[in-house]
Scaffold this motif. Structure first.
Motif, PDB file in Angstrom:
ATOM      1  N   UNK A 109       0.909  -1.012   0.010  1.00 16.46           N
ATOM      2  CA  UNK A 109      -0.095   0.096  -0.132  1.00 16.46           C
ATOM      3  C   UNK A 109       0.830   1.166  -0.071  1.00 16.46           C
ATOM      4  N   UNK A 110       0.558   2.265  -0.731  1.00 15.95           N
ATOM      5  CA  UNK A 110       1.082   3.534  -0.795  1.00 15.95           C
ATOM      6  C   UNK A 110       0.149   4.599  -0.662  1.00 15.95           C
ATOM      7  N   UNK A 111      -0.103   5.244   0.707  1.00 15.00           N
ATOM      8  CA  UNK A 111      -1.245   5.969   0.891  1.00 15.00           C
ATOM      9  C   UNK A 111      -2.452   5.281   1.047  1.00 15.00           C
ATOM     10  N   UNK A 112      -3.201   5.690  -0.200  1.00 19.00           N
ATOM     11  CA  UNK A 112      -4.502   5.190  -0.149  1.00 19.00           C
ATOM     12  C   UNK A 112      -4.475   4.381  -1.445  1.00 19.00           C
ATOM     13  N   UNK A 113      -3.624   3.991  -1.848  1.00 19.96           N
ATOM     14  CA  UNK A 113      -3.433   3.078  -3.281  1.00 19.96           C
ATOM     15  C   UNK A 113      -2.914   1.636  -2.929  1.00 19.96           C
ATOM     16  N   UNK A 114      -3.461   0.614  -3.296  1.00 20.38           N
ATOM     17  CA  UNK A 114      -3.210  -0.691  -3.215  1.00 20.38           C
ATOM     18  C   UNK A 114      -2.535  -1.219  -4.570  1.00 20.38           C
ATOM     19  N   UNK A 115      -1.393  -1.652  -4.461  1.00 18.09           N
ATOM     20  CA  UNK A 115      -0.579  -1.798  -5.482  1.00 18.09           C
ATOM     21  C   UNK A 115      -0.198  -3.348  -5.586  1.00 18.09           C
ATOM     22  N   UNK A 116      -0.573  -3.998  -6.649  1.00 16.93           N
ATOM     23  CA  UNK A 116      -0.147  -5.382  -6.720  1.00 16.93           C
ATOM     24  C   UNK A 116       1.396  -5.602  -7.237  1.00 16.93           C
ATOM     25  N   UNK A 117       1.962  -6.550  -6.405  1.00 17.97           N
ATOM     26  CA  UNK A 117       3.390  -6.985  -6.479  1.00 17.97           C
ATOM     27  C   UNK A 117       3.694  -7.338  -7.978  1.00 17.97           C
ATOM     28  N   UNK A 118       2.619  -8.440  -8.350  1.00 20.69           N
ATOM     29  CA  UNK A 118       2.865  -9.044  -9.763  1.00 20.69           C
ATOM     30  C   UNK A 118       1.891  -8.141 -10.696  1.00 20.69           C
ATOM     31  N   UNK A 163       8.622  -0.454  -5.217  1.00 21.58           N
ATOM     32  CA  UNK A 163       7.389  -0.697  -5.773  1.00 21.58           C
ATOM     33  C   UNK A 163       6.629   0.713  -5.564  1.00 21.58           C
ATOM     34  N   UNK A 164       6.475   0.974  -4.589  1.00 19.07           N
ATOM     35  CA  UNK A 164       6.013   2.709  -4.148  1.00 19.07           C
ATOM     36  C   UNK A 164       6.486   3.502  -5.181  1.00 19.07           C
ATOM     37  N   UNK A 165       7.955   3.614  -5.053  1.00 20.10           N
ATOM     38  CA  UNK A 165       8.697   4.427  -5.939  1.00 20.10           C
ATOM     39  C   UNK A 165       8.432   4.425  -7.631  1.00 20.10           C
ATOM     40  N   UNK A 166       8.429   3.316  -7.920  1.00 22.13           N
ATOM     41  CA  UNK A 166       7.943   3.125  -9.342  1.00 22.13           C
ATOM     42  C   UNK A 166       6.435   3.535  -9.536  1.00 22.13           C
ATOM     43  N   UNK A 167       5.651   3.279  -8.554  1.00 16.53           N
ATOM     44  CA  UNK A 167       4.203   3.619  -8.949  1.00 16.53           C
ATOM     45  C   UNK A 167       4.112   5.085  -8.885  1.00 16.53           C
ATOM     46  N   UNK A 168       4.804   5.757  -7.916  1.00 17.16           N
ATOM     47  CA  UNK A 168       4.782   7.310  -7.958  1.00 17.16           C
ATOM     48  C   UNK A 168       5.302   7.613  -9.193  1.00 17.16           C
ATOM     49  N   UNK A 169       6.351   7.168  -9.921  1.00 16.06           N
ATOM     50  CA  UNK A 169       6.975   7.963 -10.897  1.00 16.06           C
ATOM     51  C   UNK A 169       5.794   7.566 -12.360  1.00 16.06           C
ATOM     52  N   UNK A 170       5.362   6.306 -12.148  1.00 17.20           N
ATOM     53  CA  UNK A 170       4.613   6.167 -13.317  1.00 17.20           C
ATOM     54  C   UNK A 170       3.135   7.085 -13.433  1.00 17.20           C
ATOM     55  N   UNK A 217       7.454   5.545 -20.108  1.00 12.18           N
ATOM     56  CA  UNK A 217       6.937   5.365 -18.951  1.00 12.18           C
ATOM     57  C   UNK A 217       5.350   4.849 -19.129  1.00 12.18           C
ATOM     58  N   UNK A 218       5.427   3.688 -19.787  1.00 14.99           N
ATOM     59  CA  UNK A 218       4.172   2.935 -20.145  1.00 14.99           C
ATOM     60  C   UNK A 218       3.876   2.239 -18.669  1.00 14.99           C
ATOM     61  N   UNK A 219       2.696   1.810 -18.474  1.00 11.23           N
ATOM     62  CA  UNK A 219       2.354   1.174 -17.310  1.00 11.23           C
ATOM     63  C   UNK A 219       2.817  -0.081 -16.922  1.00 11.23           C
ATOM     64  N   UNK A 220       2.976  -0.466 -15.633  1.00  8.28           N
ATOM     65  CA  UNK A 220       3.674  -1.775 -15.393  1.00  8.28           C
ATOM     66  C   UNK A 220       2.646  -2.944 -15.993  1.00  8.28           C
ATOM     67  N   UNK A 221       1.537  -2.740 -15.912  1.00 10.75           N
ATOM     68  CA  UNK A 221       0.663  -3.784 -16.525  1.00 10.75           C
ATOM     69  C   UNK A 221       0.767  -4.203 -18.074  1.00 10.75           C
ATOM     70  N   UNK A 222       1.533  -3.205 -18.703  1.00  9.51           N
ATOM     71  CA  UNK A 222       1.637  -3.456 -20.246  1.00  9.51           C
ATOM     72  C   UNK A 222       2.903  -3.801 -20.376  1.00  9.51           C
ATOM     73  N   UNK A 223       3.711  -4.224 -19.658  1.00  2.93           N
ATOM     74  CA  UNK A 223       5.182  -4.692 -19.869  1.00  2.93           C
ATOM     75  C   UNK A 223       5.331  -6.066 -19.879  1.00  2.93           C
TER      76      UNK A 223
END
Length: 581
Positions: free
Chosen positions: A70-79, A180-187, A400-406
């Motif tokens: 979790x990052x703040x109020x965002x829930x980020x999948x690891x995979x 993961x949180x840093x990557x999410x913030x940058x994207x 900076x395409x989304x991680x889900x696209x990679x």
């Protein structure tokens, strides 16, 4: 509590306006129980008759066991990206969800997150969401999980699925959580600004266009997943409707590429090889990297370039998309292993012509090209090189395409398989806007570096000096043609050379006679995908995208609107719309 029917998406899954910031964080593993037998399923369409009347994996979720931070109020999948489950029917793509606190939840946090069911070995995407309560300090740690799927971009199969499932939450420290949180913030920071579609009327005043003309161009507008314009660096989005309300995670909704991958992956890959190793890469022979077997056609002179133009010289029928719609191609699409798909791809050999002379649309051709490019890359960079990873690292990541696209669909239903190339990418809305704008406006330059060979990109956009001869002409017609029927002149005969295919891109000549609102003749470039997906790359810098699954391609109404956002022609009698600050 169970639900007898699907519920409103916004009410069930959206972050409410009165939500409070969470006081606990979800970090650990979420496991859904009983997925193979629980839930409701209502089949709405099944063109290929895949879903039996009896119970089957098609009617249930696949095994679900994933980690989150979790990052703040965002829930980020690891995979992130395509998650291979081994299920007979479904794989997953998970998106970023939200966490919040409500007064009536007894101290528990409430979570909601988007996910997509992806048909195994195919590009169909069914978007859903799930929600639950959790706490690391209370017992039980998690409530039952409610899930619902009420939207898809999938022409052959449509359904609603929903249900309540028992779940297990195992709190634990996740390795690499900070990264993961840093990557999410940058994207997130690099996503394009988004405005509702109606804001076009405010930002381009006096343009005098009718946005209702876009859905009005469809016989079944309910089959539209989403659409929008990218203009002036802003994504003007029409939203993401479902059968039960607006999808609460529109920015995370996964959109299948189908044959848009022929442009965005295979087409770009060959341009990248041309930039790295010179344009001579286009003249390499397919047979030198993926040898055909005895009796599998004449590939002696067929080049990488011929193959990307859909003009290999090997085909069973040159009628419009007859090979693509044939039982031979059905076998190719269904088979999973690299060996079987390669054998199937060479099964189009009953007729031959000189390479580069006859357009015959074949997904199998792009598959062979992708394997040949992969083999060539092995020669240049070693056996661990991968043609998809090359494009991912050199183009997609810098954008900076989304991680889900990679990730992409690969042979063997395996992350270690060979990339297929002809389909298998999964966009979100921002991915579409970024990659399209890059192709349309950059000249192949990214972060001050030329990453795509500029001459070939100009040809793919039908903007080079040889625009009338780029690629090969598209002949014939079909009710589901991505470019519509052949343009006919006053004598009711088709106008020659009004449609072409070059390097994985479709080209359409726009004439003043056909479209009087334009004061010149010009070409547009399109990326098209099975079922109704279209991205228009327009010479005025505007992009239009639509993802749908009703097998309709009404591309003319958005073209007319886009022409009022910026001039297509450079003549003095065309005035660009003035944009408000």
């Amino acid at each position: 509590m169970d639900f007898a029917a699907p519920v409103d998406e916004q009410a069930a899954f959206a972050l409410p306006p009165q939500a409070a910031e969470p006081t606990e964080a979800f970090e650990g593993t979420l496991t859904l129980k009983g997925v193979s037998s629980a839930g409701h399923f209502t089949l709405l369409s099944d063109i290929f008759h895949l879903v039996p009347n009896a119970d089957s994996p098609w009617k249930h979720l696949a095994v679900f066991k994933f980690q989150f931070v979790q990052s703040g109020s965002y829930l980020i999948p690891v995979q992130q990206g395509l998650s291979i489950t081994g299920d007979a029917a479904w794989n997953y793509i998970l998106g970023t969800g939200r966490v919040w606190r409500e007064g009536g939840d007894g101290g528990y946090m409430r979570a909601s997150l988007p996910f997509a069911l992806v048909q195994r070995n195919q590009n169909c995407v069914h978007n859903g969401a799930l929600t639950f309560l959790f706490s690391a300090s209370r017992q039980p740690r998690i409530s039952r999980v409610f899930y619902q799927i009420a939207q898809e971009t999938c022409y052959p199969m449509k359904f609603d699925a929903w249900g309540m499932l028992p779940a297990e939450y195992s709190p634990q420290a996740i390795a690499g959580a900070a990264e993961l949180r840093q990557q999410f913030s940058e994207e997130q920071a690099h996503r394009l600004p988004v405005k509702p579609l109606k804001a076009l009327m405010e930002d381009f005043p006096g343009s005098n266009f009718d946005l209702a003309a876009i859905p009005a161009g469809y016989q079944h507008p309910e089959d539209i997943t989403t659409y929008g314009f990218v203009a002036g660096g802003i994504d003007y989005s029409a939203g993401c409707p479902t059968r039960h309300g607006e999808y609460p995670f529109c920015a995370e909704m996964r959109l299948p590429s189908y044959s848009i991958a022929k442009s965005v992956f295979a087409g770009i890959a060959l341009m990248r090889l041309g930039q790295l190793y010179g344009p001579g890469a286009y003249n390499l022979k397919i047979k030198d990297f993926v040898p055909p077997g005895p009796g599998e056609g004449n590939w002696e002179q067929t080049t990488f370039g011929n193959t990307s133009d859909m003009a290999t010289g090997n085909f069973n029928s040159d009628a419009y998309e007859a090979d693509e719609d044939s039982p031979v191609n059905d076998t190719f699409l269904i088979d999973e292993s690299l060996e079987s798909k390669t054998r199937d791809a060479f099964a189009f050999h009953k007729q031959q012509a000189a390479p580069g002379t006859i357009w015959v649309y074949q997904s199998a051709a792009t598959f062979l090209l992708t394997q040949a490019m992969n083999a060539y890359l092995h020669q240049q960079q070693g056996p661990k090189a991968d043609i998809f990873n090359l494009v991912r690292d050199d183009v997609y990541r810098p954008l900076h395409m989304s991680p889900g696209f990679m990730s992409t669909i690969r042979t063997g239903d395996s992350p270690q398989g060979a990339p297929t190339g002809y389909y298998g990418l999964f966009f979100n809305r921002d991915d579409v806007a970024k990659i399209s704008t890059f192709l349309n406006r950059s000249g192949g330059e990214l972060q001050g570096k030329q990453v795509l060979e500029a001459g070939r990109l100009r040809e793919a956009l039908f903007r080079g000096a040889d625009v009338e001869t780029a690629g090969v002409p598209i002949l014939g017609k079909d009710p589901h043609s991505a470019l519509g029927a052949e343009v006919e002149g006053k004598d009711s005969r088709p106008i020659a050379n009004s449609r072409r295919y070059a390097h994985g891109f479709w080209g359409r000549r726009i004439s003043h006679d056909e479209f009087p609102q334009f004061h010149c003749d010009f070409w547009i470039s399109l990326m098209n995908g099975y079922g109704g997906n279209t991205v228009q790359l327009l010479p005025n810098g505007v992009v239009f995208y639509v993802f749908s699954d009703g097998y309709e391609f009404p591309w003319a109404p958005p073209l007319s609107i886009a022409g009022k956002l910026a001039p297509m022609c450079k003549s003095a009698d065309t005035t660009p719309a003035r944009r408000t600050p």
